[in-house]
Scaffold this active site. Sequence first.
Site, short mmCIF file in Angstrom:
data_model
loop_
_atom_site.label_atom_id
_atom_site.label_comp_id
_atom_site.label_asym_id
_atom_site.label_seq_id
_atom_site.Cartn_x
_atom_site.Cartn_y
_atom_site.Cartn_z
N ASP A 100 42.19 40.25 40.53
CA ASP A 100 41.02 39.43 40.24
C ASP A 100 41.43 38.02 39.82
O ASP A 100 40.64 37.09 39.95
CB ASP A 100 40.18 40.08 39.14
CG ASP A 100 39.36 41.23 39.70
OD1 ASP A 100 38.16 41.02 39.94
OD2 ASP A 100 39.91 42.33 39.91
N GLN B 223 35.59 53.56 41.06
CA GLN B 223 35.59 52.80 42.32
C GLN B 223 36.54 53.42 43.35
O GLN B 223 36.31 53.31 44.55
CB GLN B 223 35.97 51.34 42.07
CG GLN B 223 34.94 50.55 41.30
CD GLN B 223 35.26 50.48 39.82
OE1 GLN B 223 35.83 51.42 39.26
NE2 GLN B 223 34.91 49.38 39.18
N LYS C 103 41.84 45.54 37.86
CA LYS C 103 41.06 46.63 37.27
C LYS C 103 41.87 47.38 36.22
O LYS C 103 43.06 47.63 36.39
CB LYS C 103 40.61 47.59 38.38
CG LYS C 103 39.71 48.72 37.92
CD LYS C 103 38.47 48.21 37.20
CE LYS C 103 37.67 47.25 38.08
NZ LYS C 103 36.59 46.57 37.32
N ARG D 43 30.55 43.83 43.96
CA ARG D 43 31.79 43.78 43.19
C ARG D 43 32.94 43.44 44.13
O ARG D 43 32.78 43.40 45.34
CB ARG D 43 32.04 45.12 42.48
CG ARG D 43 31.86 46.32 43.42
CD ARG D 43 32.72 47.49 43.08
NE ARG D 43 34.13 47.16 43.20
CZ ARG D 43 34.81 47.10 44.35
NH1 ARG D 43 34.19 47.30 45.52
NH2 ARG D 43 36.09 46.82 44.36
N GLY D 44 34.12 43.23 43.52
CA GLY D 44 35.26 42.75 44.28
C GLY D 44 35.32 41.25 44.17
O GLY D 44 34.35 40.56 44.50
N ALA D 45 36.44 40.72 43.67
CA ALA D 45 36.52 39.28 43.39
C ALA D 45 36.13 38.41 44.59
O ALA D 45 35.32 37.48 44.44
CB ALA D 45 37.93 38.94 42.89
N ARG E 87 30.81 36.53 36.12
CA ARG E 87 31.97 37.43 36.01
C ARG E 87 33.18 36.59 35.62
O ARG E 87 33.83 35.97 36.46
CB ARG E 87 32.22 38.14 37.35
CG ARG E 87 33.00 39.47 37.21
CD ARG E 87 32.07 40.65 37.17
NE ARG E 87 32.66 41.80 36.49
CZ ARG E 87 33.30 42.80 37.09
NH1 ARG E 87 33.47 42.80 38.38
NH2 ARG E 87 33.76 43.83 36.39
#
Length: 342
Positions: A228, A187, A239, A49-51, A86
């Site tokens: 993002d 998170q 988020k 995860r994490g752009a 995503r």
Amino acid sequence: MQTLQTTSLRVSENQLFILDQQALPQETRWLAADNVALLVDHIHTLRVRGAPLIGLSASLLLALLAQRGLNRDALQQALETLRAARPTAVNLMNNLDRMKQALAREDYPQALEAEALRLVEEDKQLCARIAEAGSALVKPGSRLLTHCNTGGLATAGVGTALGVIALAHRQGKVTNVWVDETRPLLQGGRLTAWELGELGVPYQLIADSMAASLMAQGQVDAVWVGADRIAANGDVANKIGTYSLAVLAHYHQIPFYVAAPQTTLDRYCPNGAAIPIEQRAAAEVTGVAGSFGAVQWAPTGAAVYNPAFDVTPAGLISGWVLDSGVVTPAQVAAGAFAPDNG
């Protein structure tokens, strides 16, 4: 491909491995991600995860598949499948656009490898420049609030917003970090708390609903978040819960900063309303599951609304901290993120 290691990605013996971010902080577990279906599943389940990290993992996998002998048509199909994994995170699209150009070359196996490795190195440099630019905005004695996870777990480098905070702490300017737990997937509580502990940065974990009370008491000097996707007018998708913090910060006259690399800019997205927002499973809200166990607290069959992201209007943002420097609201209003300025 050469051996490569970041906080959350590893390439070894021509295989891609990802650090399972659903297992942290209880377990440090590396998972293979050596085919498209597996990586897409890891992305959907937020094991990766994490752009920035999503874009890098997809790029590295494409390069490895080319090294294994996949032909151009098969690689193109793999690229399109990864691209859809995503929808909100524009870094994935931007990275794969560059990989697509490499795929069009005659020597595409070598070109894909070179481009993927270049993207990783660029991300490290982008993060370092973001940290330098952002730390200059942090005043001595600051108590900062952050949301979700924006550190080395989410990038190839030191991170975005968390990279700023870490550098400012090393400079002696941060006395405490308020860490939103970041419901529903925690998170902040699982990942950001773990990273700050590893870095030796003092922090206190809070439930998301406690931020307003802290601001009212004068306990927050600035809010730092990642992104993002950033639209051409400066609106930011991040988020879920970010928008709430921006409204609270605006009311309490607290600076609200967004830290992100230029790969998060979508100059052809006019505003936040045009950003697709991923909807996720009801089970994430009706209970919780992880390496710590699982529990359901809501009634079976409860109706759930669970968007992964929300959009913060540009008018609530004090500054956009990019690898190119700090962009002010006046500059954004004048078209700094418009297509003709790219």
